[in-house]
Design a protein around this motif. Sequence first.
Motif, PDB file in Angstrom:
ATOM      1  N   SER A 536     -16.767 -37.299 -16.777  1.00  0.00           N
ATOM      2  CA  SER A 536     -15.429 -37.164 -16.183  1.00  0.00           C
ATOM      3  C   SER A 536     -15.248 -35.845 -15.458  1.00  0.00           C
ATOM      4  CB  SER A 536     -14.340 -37.318 -17.270  1.00  0.00           C
ATOM      5  OG  SER A 536     -14.447 -38.550 -17.920  1.00  0.00           O
ATOM      6  N   PRO A 537     -16.101 -35.542 -14.502  1.00  0.00           N
ATOM      7  CA  PRO A 537     -15.975 -34.261 -13.798  1.00  0.00           C
ATOM      8  C   PRO A 537     -14.762 -34.264 -12.854  1.00  0.00           C
ATOM      9  CG  PRO A 537     -17.677 -35.582 -12.776  1.00  0.00           C
ATOM     10  CD  PRO A 537     -17.218 -36.357 -13.984  1.00  0.00           C
ATOM     11  N   LYS A 547      -3.389 -21.287  -4.223  1.00  0.00           N
ATOM     12  CA  LYS A 547      -2.603 -22.476  -3.976  1.00  0.00           C
ATOM     13  C   LYS A 547      -3.497 -23.704  -4.079  1.00  0.00           C
ATOM     14  CE  LYS A 547       0.092 -24.810  -0.369  1.00  0.00           C
ATOM     15  NZ  LYS A 547       0.628 -24.706   1.005  1.00  0.00           N
ATOM     16  N   PHE A 548      -3.033 -24.697  -4.839  1.00  0.00           N
ATOM     17  CA  PHE A 548      -3.789 -25.932  -5.001  1.00  0.00           C
ATOM     18  C   PHE A 548      -3.932 -26.629  -3.658  1.00  0.00           C
ATOM     19  CE2 PHE A 548      -3.643 -30.573  -5.488  1.00  0.00           C
ATOM     20  CZ  PHE A 548      -4.805 -30.772  -6.225  1.00  0.00           C
ATOM     21  N   ILE A 549      -5.135 -27.058  -3.318  1.00  0.00           N
ATOM     22  CA  ILE A 549      -5.390 -27.726  -2.053  1.00  0.00           C
ATOM     23  C   ILE A 549      -5.837 -29.170  -2.270  1.00  0.00           C
ATOM     24  CG2 ILE A 549      -6.808 -27.714   0.053  1.00  0.00           C
ATOM     25  CD1 ILE A 549      -4.864 -25.401  -0.108  1.00  0.00           C
ATOM     26  N   LYS A 550      -6.845 -29.387  -3.163  1.00  0.00           N
ATOM     27  CA  LYS A 550      -7.422 -30.731  -3.255  1.00  0.00           C
ATOM     28  C   LYS A 550      -8.084 -30.908  -4.621  1.00  0.00           C
ATOM     29  CE  LYS A 550      -8.819 -34.714  -1.366  1.00  0.00           C
ATOM     30  NZ  LYS A 550      -7.876 -35.731  -0.866  1.00  0.00           N
ATOM     31  N   GLU A 551      -8.073 -32.115  -5.157  1.00  0.00           N
ATOM     32  CA  GLU A 551      -8.791 -32.465  -6.395  1.00  0.00           C
ATOM     33  C   GLU A 551      -9.772 -33.578  -6.076  1.00  0.00           C
ATOM     34  OE1 GLU A 551      -6.961 -32.659 -10.535  1.00  0.00           O
ATOM     35  OE2 GLU A 551      -7.247 -34.795 -10.075  1.00  0.00           O
ATOM     36  N   LEU A 552     -11.002 -33.390  -6.522  1.00  0.00           N
ATOM     37  CA  LEU A 552     -12.062 -34.356  -6.262  1.00  0.00           C
ATOM     38  C   LEU A 552     -12.658 -34.853  -7.567  1.00  0.00           C
ATOM     39  CD1 LEU A 552     -14.040 -32.430  -3.470  1.00  0.00           C
ATOM     40  CD2 LEU A 552     -12.270 -34.187  -3.118  1.00  0.00           C
ATOM     41  N   THR A 553     -13.119 -36.108  -7.579  1.00  0.00           N
ATOM     42  CA  THR A 553     -13.905 -36.641  -8.686  1.00  0.00           C
ATOM     43  C   THR A 553     -15.267 -37.035  -8.122  1.00  0.00           C
ATOM     44  OG1 THR A 553     -13.262 -38.948  -8.412  1.00  0.00           O
ATOM     45  CG2 THR A 553     -11.772 -37.542  -9.709  1.00  0.00           C
ATOM     46  N   GLU A 554     -16.094 -37.503  -8.999  1.00  0.00           N
ATOM     47  CA  GLU A 554     -17.420 -37.897  -8.537  1.00  0.00           C
ATOM     48  C   GLU A 554     -17.360 -39.063  -7.566  1.00  0.00           C
ATOM     49  OE1 GLU A 554     -19.993 -40.094 -11.309  1.00  0.00           O
ATOM     50  OE2 GLU A 554     -18.373 -39.920 -12.790  1.00  0.00           O
ATOM     51  N   PHE A 555     -16.229 -39.780  -7.594  1.00  0.00           N
ATOM     52  CA  PHE A 555     -16.107 -40.950  -6.718  1.00  0.00           C
ATOM     53  C   PHE A 555     -15.368 -40.638  -5.405  1.00  0.00           C
ATOM     54  CE2 PHE A 555     -16.028 -42.421 -11.177  1.00  0.00           C
ATOM     55  CZ  PHE A 555     -17.231 -43.064 -11.187  1.00  0.00           C
ATOM     56  N   PRO A 569      -7.171 -23.487   8.190  1.00  0.00           N
ATOM     57  CA  PRO A 569      -7.934 -22.543   9.015  1.00  0.00           C
ATOM     58  C   PRO A 569      -9.320 -22.242   8.434  1.00  0.00           C
ATOM     59  CG  PRO A 569      -6.285 -21.377   7.714  1.00  0.00           C
ATOM     60  CD  PRO A 569      -6.025 -22.853   7.508  1.00  0.00           C
ATOM     61  N   SER A 570     -10.166 -21.699   9.299  1.00  0.00           N
ATOM     62  CA  SER A 570     -11.500 -21.272   8.851  1.00  0.00           C
ATOM     63  C   SER A 570     -11.365 -20.052   7.960  1.00  0.00           C
ATOM     64  CB  SER A 570     -12.374 -20.939  10.071  1.00  0.00           C
ATOM     65  OG  SER A 570     -12.600 -22.069  10.860  1.00  0.00           O
ATOM     66  N   THR A 571     -11.800 -20.148   6.762  1.00  0.00           N
ATOM     67  CA  THR A 571     -11.766 -19.049   5.786  1.00  0.00           C
ATOM     68  C   THR A 571     -12.525 -19.487   4.541  1.00  0.00           C
ATOM     69  OG1 THR A 571     -10.357 -17.493   4.591  1.00  0.00           O
ATOM     70  CG2 THR A 571      -9.597 -19.791   4.738  1.00  0.00           C
ATOM     71  N   ASP A 572     -12.495 -18.658   3.498  1.00  0.00           N
ATOM     72  CA  ASP A 572     -13.155 -19.010   2.229  1.00  0.00           C
ATOM     73  C   ASP A 572     -12.177 -19.708   1.323  1.00  0.00           C
ATOM     74  OD1 ASP A 572     -15.485 -17.903   3.069  1.00  0.00           O
ATOM     75  OD2 ASP A 572     -15.261 -16.034   1.936  1.00  0.00           O
ATOM     76  N   TYR A 573     -12.680 -20.686   0.563  1.00  0.00           N
ATOM     77  CA  TYR A 573     -11.883 -21.440  -0.399  1.00  0.00           C
ATOM     78  C   TYR A 573     -12.614 -21.404  -1.747  1.00  0.00           C
ATOM     79  CZ  TYR A 573      -9.238 -22.997   3.609  1.00  0.00           C
ATOM     80  OH  TYR A 573      -8.459 -23.014   4.722  1.00  0.00           O
ATOM     81  N   TRP A 574     -11.827 -21.538  -2.778  1.00  0.00           N
ATOM     82  CA  TRP A 574     -12.376 -21.459  -4.157  1.00  0.00           C
ATOM     83  C   TRP A 574     -12.227 -22.803  -4.843  1.00  0.00           C
ATOM     84  CZ3 TRP A 574     -11.248 -17.369  -1.397  1.00  0.00           C
ATOM     85  CH2 TRP A 574     -11.976 -16.178  -1.640  1.00  0.00           C
ATOM     86  N   PHE A 575     -13.044 -22.981  -5.918  1.00  0.00           N
ATOM     87  CA  PHE A 575     -12.952 -24.245  -6.669  1.00  0.00           C
ATOM     88  C   PHE A 575     -13.236 -23.986  -8.143  1.00  0.00           C
ATOM     89  CE2 PHE A 575     -17.463 -23.949  -5.779  1.00  0.00           C
ATOM     90  CZ  PHE A 575     -18.066 -24.426  -6.939  1.00  0.00           C
ATOM     91  N   LYS A 576     -12.795 -24.919  -8.948  1.00  0.00           N
ATOM     92  CA  LYS A 576     -13.145 -24.953 -10.366  1.00  0.00           C
ATOM     93  C   LYS A 576     -13.712 -26.323 -10.687  1.00  0.00           C
ATOM     94  CE  LYS A 576      -9.679 -21.673 -12.089  1.00  0.00           C
ATOM     95  NZ  LYS A 576      -8.523 -21.504 -13.008  1.00  0.00           N
ATOM     96  N   LEU A 577     -14.700 -26.340 -11.594  1.00  0.00           N
ATOM     97  CA  LEU A 577     -15.312 -27.605 -12.020  1.00  0.00           C
ATOM     98  C   LEU A 577     -15.107 -27.729 -13.516  1.00  0.00           C
ATOM     99  CD1 LEU A 577     -17.118 -30.124 -11.790  1.00  0.00           C
ATOM    100  CD2 LEU A 577     -19.110 -28.605 -11.973  1.00  0.00           C
ATOM    101  N   SER A 578     -14.481 -28.835 -13.924  1.00  0.00           N
ATOM    102  CA  SER A 578     -14.286 -29.100 -15.353  1.00  0.00           C
ATOM    103  C   SER A 578     -14.928 -30.445 -15.705  1.00  0.00           C
ATOM    104  CB  SER A 578     -12.805 -29.093 -15.710  1.00  0.00           C
ATOM    105  OG  SER A 578     -12.147 -30.191 -15.095  1.00  0.00           O
ATOM    106  N   TYR A 579     -15.187 -30.622 -16.987  1.00  0.00           N
ATOM    107  CA  TYR A 579     -15.808 -31.862 -17.457  1.00  0.00           C
ATOM    108  C   TYR A 579     -15.539 -31.980 -18.961  1.00  0.00           C
ATOM    109  CZ  TYR A 579     -19.395 -28.632 -19.063  1.00  0.00           C
ATOM    110  OH  TYR A 579     -20.041 -27.606 -19.679  1.00  0.00           O
TER     111      TYR A 579
END
Length: 600
Positions: A536-537, A547-555, A569-579
């Motif tokens: 369940s990633p 600021k929250f932008i997007k949530e993705l799953t494996e599907f 815009p073109s810039t750096d974005y951050w993410f977190k991965l949970s499971y």
Amino acid sequence: MVRLMMKVLVAILFCQIVSSQVTQECASAIPLCNNTPVNGGANGFGTDDFNGATSSGCLEQSLSGSIESNSAWYRFRTMASGQLGFNIGHDSTEDWDFALYRANDCNSLGDPIRCNFFDNSDMTSFIGVGEDPSGNATSVHFEDWVDVNAGEDYYLLINNFSNVNSGFSIQFTGAIFTTNPTDALDCSIVSNLLGSPIAACQGDTVTLDATTAGATNYEWYSDTGSGFSIIIGATNPIFNTMTSGIYRTVVTTPTETIVSDVQVAFNEIPFTDTVADETMCHTQNMIFDLALKDSEALGTQDPDSYRISYHSSQADADAGINPLPKEYTKNPGQEIIYVRTTSLANPDCYDASESFIFNAIETPLLTFDDEIVICEDTTGVEIGETMPNPSFTYAWSTGEVTPSIMVTQEGDYTVTVINSSNGIDCIENRTVSVQSSVLPSISDIEIDGFQTSNSVSILTNAIGEFEYQLDDGAYQSSSVFEDVPAGTHTVRMRDVFGCGEVEEDIVVVGFSAIFSPNGDVLNETWHIDGLSVLNSPVVTIYDRYGKFIKELTEFSAGWDGSFNGKPLPSTDYWFKLSYIDTDGNRTYAKYLQNHFSLRR
């Protein structure tokens, strides 16, 4: 040479008697019976039994112009099978040779099966077959054992090459005298009424038995070096003697007169001098040369005439069996060693009255390590002997006198261990080197994902000796793991000296550091590869302000770089991965490089 026939065994010389009658001729070879020690001699050249031959086996012509020179012939017949040998003892200044023939007729002796013609420049006291009784295993004067079968006849020629002789002795040896101690040699070949030569020890009584059926008179004579003299009053069939000499009996019967001679030799009984006790410190695999005690036991006696042996019991010493090896492996502790002094001319003459105490004091055997590590999170470490011998004393370089001590600092610590007994100190020293070691710690883990071959590197700020493990694999000295499959893993780091272990759970996945949603169909979306191996990633994307932008799953199809349908815009974005972990809890993956770039 004069020979006495008439059923008479031609006598042989004593070692001490050089003027008595002897024989050189093979046809008159003296029969030997069983393992009786023989004292003999030779006098004069005699008849040439080799008919002018220049050699017989190793034997060559002597000063006489023939092979024989002051020679004596003996014959015997075996009644057992096995190894046979003999020792011929003689004065070390004289040169004796021998040849042994397997034959039953002097006219067809053939070549000798054992022969020795070496000169005696090395001044030895023995020649023969088998083993030199003096212990010289490399003597050129001894030939190999003879393997015999029962019923075989042998002739033995003993020759004095130097033409100067004071006699010799013969002692048979070999396995057949162990298996057949009373009948190794056939006594039926001795037709002499009084039997074969007799060797005894001083103080013994030798009984001569001339009992003959129908005898009407017995006379006894003795020759101790001056010719035969009648023994006054000796008229019985049995005569007892305690004196060396050649004895003759004249037995009268109604039909004949029987004359029979026999040699009786009394060998000196050796004595054993007092042997001092031995006390020494025992070392591991300790070997003590018992031969060092021989001179004590012999005293002033001739070492060429006697043999010293050592035994673990008085019974063995008396029987002359189970001698201890001269290179004796000594165990710790005290024991009694029994000493036997044996005549080489007649092994029945011995003394086993002395013994000595052999005490090997145990030298302390230290069982503790000489290298110890103190872990930084401990209050100290114990060094030294944790299971001490209460009989030992201990002295440390710190001044402490206990078997073990506690130390808290690095350094070298020396202990002296002493075992004292009977005024002797057996000492052992050991220096223990103490080093400190830090606890392991993981400062970071670098995961090189999104590769054909993923790698994981464990980083640490700790200085020490460490080992690393991935999952349940073997520990390795390298902190880098190659070919790591995608998914969750556990890495461990430990101190090689046992000072702690740390572990971390990691996730190995792949993602692109840059994507460009610009319509050229290349890198139009961003996603994490390998999510299918997780439970369940969920991937949550944020901008640089959180600021929250997007949530993705494996599907999910991936993020196209927009928010609410508008391009970002073109810039750096951050993410977190949970499971969901193995405990059923949602957890966040650590040590991921959790940012990427959008380029337009």
